[in-house]
Design an enzyme around this catalytic site. Sequence first.
Site, PDB file in Angstrom:
ATOM      1  N   GLN A 188       0.820  -1.207   0.000  1.00 17.35           N
ATOM      2  CA  GLN A 188       0.000   0.000   0.000  1.00 17.35           C
ATOM      3  C   GLN A 188       0.856   1.260   0.000  1.00 17.35           C
ATOM      4  O   GLN A 188       0.533   2.251  -0.664  1.00 17.35           O
ATOM      5  CB  GLN A 188      -0.935   0.004   1.211  1.00 17.35           C
ATOM      6  CG  GLN A 188      -2.059  -1.007   1.141  1.00 17.35           C
ATOM      7  CD  GLN A 188      -3.107  -0.670   0.093  1.00 17.35           C
ATOM      8  OE1 GLN A 188      -3.313   0.484  -0.266  1.00 17.35           O
ATOM      9  NE2 GLN A 188      -3.763  -1.700  -0.425  1.00 17.35           N
ATOM     10  N   ARG A 216      13.022   2.921   7.903  1.00 20.99           N
ATOM     11  CA  ARG A 216      14.211   2.630   8.682  1.00 20.99           C
ATOM     12  C   ARG A 216      15.420   2.694   7.753  1.00 20.99           C
ATOM     13  O   ARG A 216      15.406   2.147   6.669  1.00 20.99           O
ATOM     14  CB  ARG A 216      14.079   1.235   9.298  1.00 20.99           C
ATOM     15  CG  ARG A 216      15.334   0.691   9.957  1.00 20.99           C
ATOM     16  CD  ARG A 216      15.095  -0.717  10.468  1.00 20.99           C
ATOM     17  NE  ARG A 216      14.574  -1.584   9.429  1.00 20.99           N
ATOM     18  CZ  ARG A 216      15.317  -2.181   8.495  1.00 20.99           C
ATOM     19  NH1 ARG A 216      16.629  -1.963   8.453  1.00 20.99           N
ATOM     20  NH2 ARG A 216      14.759  -2.979   7.601  1.00 20.99           N
ATOM     21  N   SER A 248      16.674   0.013   5.106  1.00 20.08           N
ATOM     22  CA  SER A 248      15.564  -0.739   4.543  1.00 20.08           C
ATOM     23  C   SER A 248      15.771  -0.969   3.050  1.00 20.08           C
ATOM     24  O   SER A 248      16.239  -0.076   2.327  1.00 20.08           O
ATOM     25  CB  SER A 248      14.251   0.024   4.765  1.00 20.08           C
ATOM     26  OG  SER A 248      13.222  -0.486   3.949  1.00 20.08           O
ATOM     27  N   HIS A 259      -6.167   0.611   7.811  1.00 18.45           N
ATOM     28  CA  HIS A 259      -6.869  -0.493   8.468  1.00 18.45           C
ATOM     29  C   HIS A 259      -7.085  -0.065   9.914  1.00 18.45           C
ATOM     30  O   HIS A 259      -6.215   0.589  10.518  1.00 18.45           O
ATOM     31  CB  HIS A 259      -6.034  -1.771   8.396  1.00 18.45           C
ATOM     32  CG  HIS A 259      -6.674  -2.979   9.021  1.00 18.45           C
ATOM     33  ND1 HIS A 259      -8.032  -3.197   9.009  1.00 18.45           N
ATOM     34  CD2 HIS A 259      -6.135  -4.040   9.683  1.00 18.45           C
ATOM     35  CE1 HIS A 259      -8.305  -4.335   9.613  1.00 18.45           C
ATOM     36  NE2 HIS A 259      -7.163  -4.869  10.044  1.00 18.45           N
ATOM     37  N   GLU A 294      -9.389 -24.419 -10.556  1.00 17.54           N
ATOM     38  CA  GLU A 294     -10.551 -23.822 -11.206  1.00 17.54           C
ATOM     39  C   GLU A 294     -11.281 -22.801 -10.329  1.00 17.54           C
ATOM     40  O   GLU A 294     -12.228 -22.157 -10.788  1.00 17.54           O
ATOM     41  CB  GLU A 294     -11.510 -24.916 -11.681  1.00 17.54           C
ATOM     42  CG  GLU A 294     -10.921 -25.745 -12.815  1.00 17.54           C
ATOM     43  CD  GLU A 294     -11.929 -26.667 -13.483  1.00 17.54           C
ATOM     44  OE1 GLU A 294     -13.143 -26.496 -13.248  1.00 17.54           O
ATOM     45  OE2 GLU A 294     -11.488 -27.550 -14.232  1.00 17.54           O
TER      46      GLU A 294
END
Length: 330
Positions: A28, A48, A51, A108, A231
Site C-alpha cells: 500500500q 528505517r 531498509s 486499516h 478452477e
Amino acid sequence: MVKKYYDKDCDFSLLDDKAISIIGYGSQGHAHALNLKESGANVTVGLRRGSDNWPRAESSGIRVMEVEDAAEAGDIVMMLVPDEHAAAVYNAQVAKHMKKGNVLMFAHGFNIHYNQILPADYLDVAMVAPKGPGHTVRSQYLEGKGVPSLLAVFQDNSGKAREYGLAYAAGIGAGRAGILETTFKEETETDLFGEQAVLCGGVTELMKAGFETLVEAGYEPEMAYFECVHEMKLIIDLINSGGFEMMRHSVSNTAEYGDYVSGRKVVGKDTREAMKQILADIQDGTFATAFIQEFSAGGQARFLASRRKEAGHQLAKVGCELRKMMSWLK
C-alpha cells in the site's frame, strides 16, 4: 444505506499546503506515495535506514527520511506498516512528533479499534482503506481509474477530518471509483471476519478438504488439484465480473444444479455456528489478543509452525508442479 463520495465531493486543494508523510513503502505504501505525488501532493516516505525499500522509493523520485524525521515533517501522517508492527513504530517513533492540527491516518482500523495506538486528543484520526492490493491501487491510477475505498473518522479535532480524508482518498484515485463511509469498528471487524471465515481461512480449508477427500477416495492428486483448487479462479473471476448470477449463467447446468443441491450440505448449520463464534471472538477482542501475543512474543512459534506445515502439504507440492505447466502464469 452507506454514504458514497466521488471526486466531485472531494476538495484536493486542502492538501496544497500540507506535507504528507507515508510511514512504510510496502504494497500500500508505494501506491499511496506515488499516486499522491503524481496528483500534486507534497509527499515524504518514512523508513528505517537500511531498509531495502529506501533505494526503491528514492529511485521513484520520492523523498525519503528516517521514520522520526518524516513524522516530524508531516502535517498528515499515514501509517502503512503491518498491523503487528504499527503500534511499536507509532509509540516509539511517531507519537512524540505529532502536533496539534496534525492528521493521523490509517488504511486499516486494527490498532485504533483494539487500543494498541491511543492518539492524542488534539489530533484528527481518519482512515482511507482501498479495497484492493497496492499494485491494483497503483495500476488503476495509472489507467485513469481508481479502486473503491473506505473512509472513516475516529477523531475530529479540527472539524475537517472527513474532508482531509476525502482529499487524501481523491489523491490516490479512490474518488474516481467511489469512497464509502464506514467506521473503524465496522471496517476492522468485517475485514477480520472476511479474512478468517471466507477469503483466507474458509476458502483455503474448503479447497484443501475437497482435495483430501478426492485423494483419499483414490483419485489422482493432479485431478484433485485441478478440480478443487485451480478452477477456483474461474469461478471467482466470474463472480467478480457479474456476481453469482453471471457465474451460474456461465457454468454448465450440471454445475449450477450441483451448486443448489450440495452447497448447503457443505456449508450447513455447524459452519454457520462456527462463523458466529469467529465473529464473536473478533468483536470481543479474543482474536486480537491472541494475534498480538503471538507477535509480541518475538518467536511467532505457532504462526511459523503453521506456515511450515501448510507449505509441506501434498496439495502445495502438487500445485507447484502443475503451475510449471501454465506458461500464462509466468
